[in-house]
Design an enzyme around this catalytic site. Structure first.
Site, PDB file in Angstrom:
ATOM      1  N   LYS A  10       0.853  -1.191   0.000  1.00  0.00           N
ATOM      2  CA  LYS A  10       0.000   0.000   0.000  1.00  0.00           C
ATOM      3  C   LYS A  10       0.890   1.243   0.000  1.00  0.00           C
ATOM      4  O   LYS A  10       1.887   1.290   0.743  1.00  0.00           O
ATOM      5  CB  LYS A  10      -0.893  -0.016   1.250  1.00  0.00           C
ATOM      6  CG  LYS A  10      -1.909   1.107   1.314  1.00  0.00           C
ATOM      7  CD  LYS A  10      -2.784   0.977   2.571  1.00  0.00           C
ATOM      8  CE  LYS A  10      -3.888   2.020   2.600  1.00  0.00           C
ATOM      9  NZ  LYS A  10      -4.726   1.919   3.825  1.00  0.00           N
ATOM     10  N   SER A  41      -9.942  -0.515   6.843  1.00  0.00           N
ATOM     11  CA  SER A  41      -9.299  -0.427   5.527  1.00  0.00           C
ATOM     12  C   SER A  41      -8.585  -1.656   5.011  1.00  0.00           C
ATOM     13  O   SER A  41      -8.197  -1.684   3.847  1.00  0.00           O
ATOM     14  CB  SER A  41      -8.315   0.739   5.509  1.00  0.00           C
ATOM     15  OG  SER A  41      -9.027   1.929   5.314  1.00  0.00           O
ATOM     16  N   SER A  97      -9.600   1.789   2.627  1.00  0.00           N
ATOM     17  CA  SER A  97      -8.694   2.531   1.789  1.00  0.00           C
ATOM     18  C   SER A  97      -7.631   1.668   1.096  1.00  0.00           C
ATOM     19  O   SER A  97      -7.014   2.134   0.129  1.00  0.00           O
ATOM     20  CB  SER A  97      -8.006   3.610   2.623  1.00  0.00           C
ATOM     21  OG  SER A  97      -7.219   3.026   3.641  1.00  0.00           O
TER      22      SER A  97
HETATM   23  N1  GLN Z   1     -13.107   4.306   5.875  1.00  0.00           N
HETATM   24  C1  GLN Z   1     -12.569   4.742   7.120  1.00  0.00           C
HETATM   25  C2  GLN Z   1     -12.115   6.170   6.985  1.00  0.00           C
HETATM   26  O1  GLN Z   1     -12.369   6.725   5.992  1.00  0.00           O
HETATM   27  C3  GLN Z   1     -11.436   3.857   7.548  1.00  0.00           C
HETATM   28  C4  GLN Z   1     -10.206   4.075   6.795  1.00  0.00           C
HETATM   29  C5  GLN Z   1      -9.071   3.245   7.276  1.00  0.00           C
HETATM   30  O2  GLN Z   1      -9.252   2.226   7.931  1.00  0.00           O
HETATM   31  N2  GLN Z   1      -7.873   3.709   6.982  1.00  0.00           N
HETATM   32  O3  GLN Z   1     -11.520   6.748   7.846  1.00  0.00           O
END
Ligand code: GLN
Length: 479
Positions: free
Chosen positions: A76, A175, A151
């Site tokens: 990532k 994410s 994400s």
């Molecule tokens: N979707 C969540 C956010 O937008 C979690 C994102 C994540 O776990 N990095 O913060």
């Protein structure tokens, strides 16, 4: 093609000289060049080739191969990679080339992995669809008109689309698990502190968890084995000994008490197809000897609200460093020179996308003098209650089981108009992040042709048990 390979089958094939790490790396790079999903932001072909050559030199000598020998990995783009562009999905870091490797990157490479590239993600990991990337979205390899989740959407798409054998993701509110569910792969959220955060660009430091994504629980176990453990460079990393995750996959699990939270299964937001698929999975677990125990977690519905106070508060502070002086993009003066304040303002205005700006504003607000007690302190208190609720549940049951997400992968653009709707994609994943306990998402079937994920949550440092449950579930269902 990396498709048929697992971590173990590839290592064996290289050792027996049926293939070479170089041939597999080249095949993977060719597939990436023809990728219809935009899973990668940067391809690290040179680094991949150099690493593959090292593995092949070992194999030629007949020397023992490291555990992840030749395994192609998508990292990532939120993890620092020495000499390889690291954007965090943000224009503000468009041309940033770090001088150091994240601990997880260094560890998988030391274990023989071949890093083929940096995977697309929502900007600074803020999002659930990868549509918040500053470089365009990733598509779901199972249905190109749909999002891969986020994400860590690029990581999930790379693994599901056979553009890598495994991937590294990060999970702050879901994410790793949510994109794993949307793409039909396995994603593991480790216990907070189990895996070092050194070199992971900070979003919300008390919630950020690096972890593995793979096509099977066994492959995920191999990855976790390589990255878990204390790190002198991360003061929050845990000293707890690291068990043998691979050996533990076959451990006997029955009798197994599985907690099924009423608040989750009674949630009106669950798509009926997801509910049906998950209920069928629960029935299979029951037939295999698990006991389903209804439990109640009354504070869990507050998790999303708590998360969006705490995560934004931490983000507003962590993201202050992107000021055009220390990292990446810097606003250029026009005919008039810029004052320092103007330079900061313009750099941040040009570099950050809308969601990141929204989070910085929200986070600054909840921390501001008049609102700190009403929002930030209150959210911290509720976070403690949620953690206690998990502890109480684990006095009654071994694991908790839920759908990973309320819906399957949605269409690109479907939820972009309303950020709140997107936030709800994490309703079942956020509680484990807040409590700091581990969780796994494993494919459990499909609804209208789209993958559905089943989530198991466990007490702190029980990753071996989660991987074993996921592995044995896969064996029974052939998932
Ligand atoms: N979707 C969540 C956010 O937008 C979690 C994102 C994540 O776990 N990095 O913060």
């Amino acid at each position: 093609m990396p498709g048929p390979w697992s971590v173990e089958s590839l290592r064996k094939a290289i050792a027996e000289r049926q293939t070479t790490a170089t041939a597999e790396a080249e095949r993977c790079l060719e597939r990436i060049a023809a990728d219809p999903t935009h899973a990668y932001l940067t391809v690290s072909a040179e680094r991949a080739r150099a690493q593959a050559a090292k593995i092949d030199a070992l194999a030629e000598k007949g020397a023992p191969l490291p555990p992840l020998a030749g395994v192609t990995v998508a990292v990532k783009d939120i993890f620092s990679t020495r000499g390889v562009r690291t954007t965090c999905g943000s224009r503000v870091l468009e041309n940033y080339i770090p001088p150091y490797d994240a601990t997880v990157v260094q560890r998988i490479e030391a274990a023989g992995a071949v890093i083929v590239g940096k995977a697309n993600c929502d900007e600074f990991a803020m999002g659930s669809s990868t549509e918040n990337s500053g470089f365009g979205p990733t598509r779901n390899p199972r249905a190109l008109d749909r999002v891969p989740g986020g994400s860590s959407g690029g990581s999930a798409a790379a693994v599901a689309g056979e553009l890598a054998i495994a991937a590294l993701g990060s999970d702050t509110g879901g994410s790793i698990r949510q994109p794993a569910a949307f793409c039909g792969i396995v994603g593991l959220l480790p216990t907070y502190g189990r895996v070092s955060r050194f070199g992971l660009a900070a979003f919300a430091s008390s919630l950020d968890h690096p972890g593995p994504m793979a096509r099977s629980a066994r492959d995920a176990a191999h990855l976790l084995q390589a990255i878990a453990g204390a790190d002198a460079l991360d003061a929050t990393s845990a000293r707890e000994p690291v068990p043998d995750y691979v050996a533990a996959l076959e451990q006997p699990l029955m009798p197994l008490r599985l907690g099924v939270p009423r608040e989750v299964f009674g949630n009106p937001g669950i798509d009926p197809g997801v509910n049906e698929t998950v209920q069928a999975a629960l029935a299979r677990l029951e037939r295999a000897g698990a006991e389903l125990v209804p439990i109640s977690m009354p504070t869990s519905p507050a998790a999303i609200a708590v998360y969006y106070v705490l995560a934004t508060a931490e983000a507003s502070s962590n993201l202050a460093r992107y000021d055009g002086v220390r990292y990446g993009h810097r606003a250029q003066a026009g005919s008039q020179p810029l004052t320092l304040g103007e330079m900061y303002r313009r750099t941040r205005d040009e570099g950050f996308g809308a969601e990141v700006k929204r989070r910085i504003l929200l986070g600054t607000y909840v921390l501001s003098a008049g609102y700190y007690d009403a929002y930030y302190r209150k959210a911290q208190q509720v976070r403690t209650l949620i953690a206690r609720e998990f502890a109480a549940a684990f006095a009654q049951v071994d694991l908790i089981c839920t759908p990973t997400t309320p819906t399957t992968a949605f269409r690109l653009g479907e939820k972009s108009a309303n950020p709140l709707e997107l936030y709800l994609a994490d309703i079942f994943t956020v509680p484990a992040d807040l409590a700091g306990v581990p969780a796994i998402s494993v494919p459990c079937g499909t609804s209208q042709g789209l993958p559905v994920g089943l989530q198991f949550v466990a007490p702190a440092f029980s990753e071996a048990k989660l991987l074993a449950v996921a592995h044995q579930f896969e064996q029974r269902t052939g998932a």
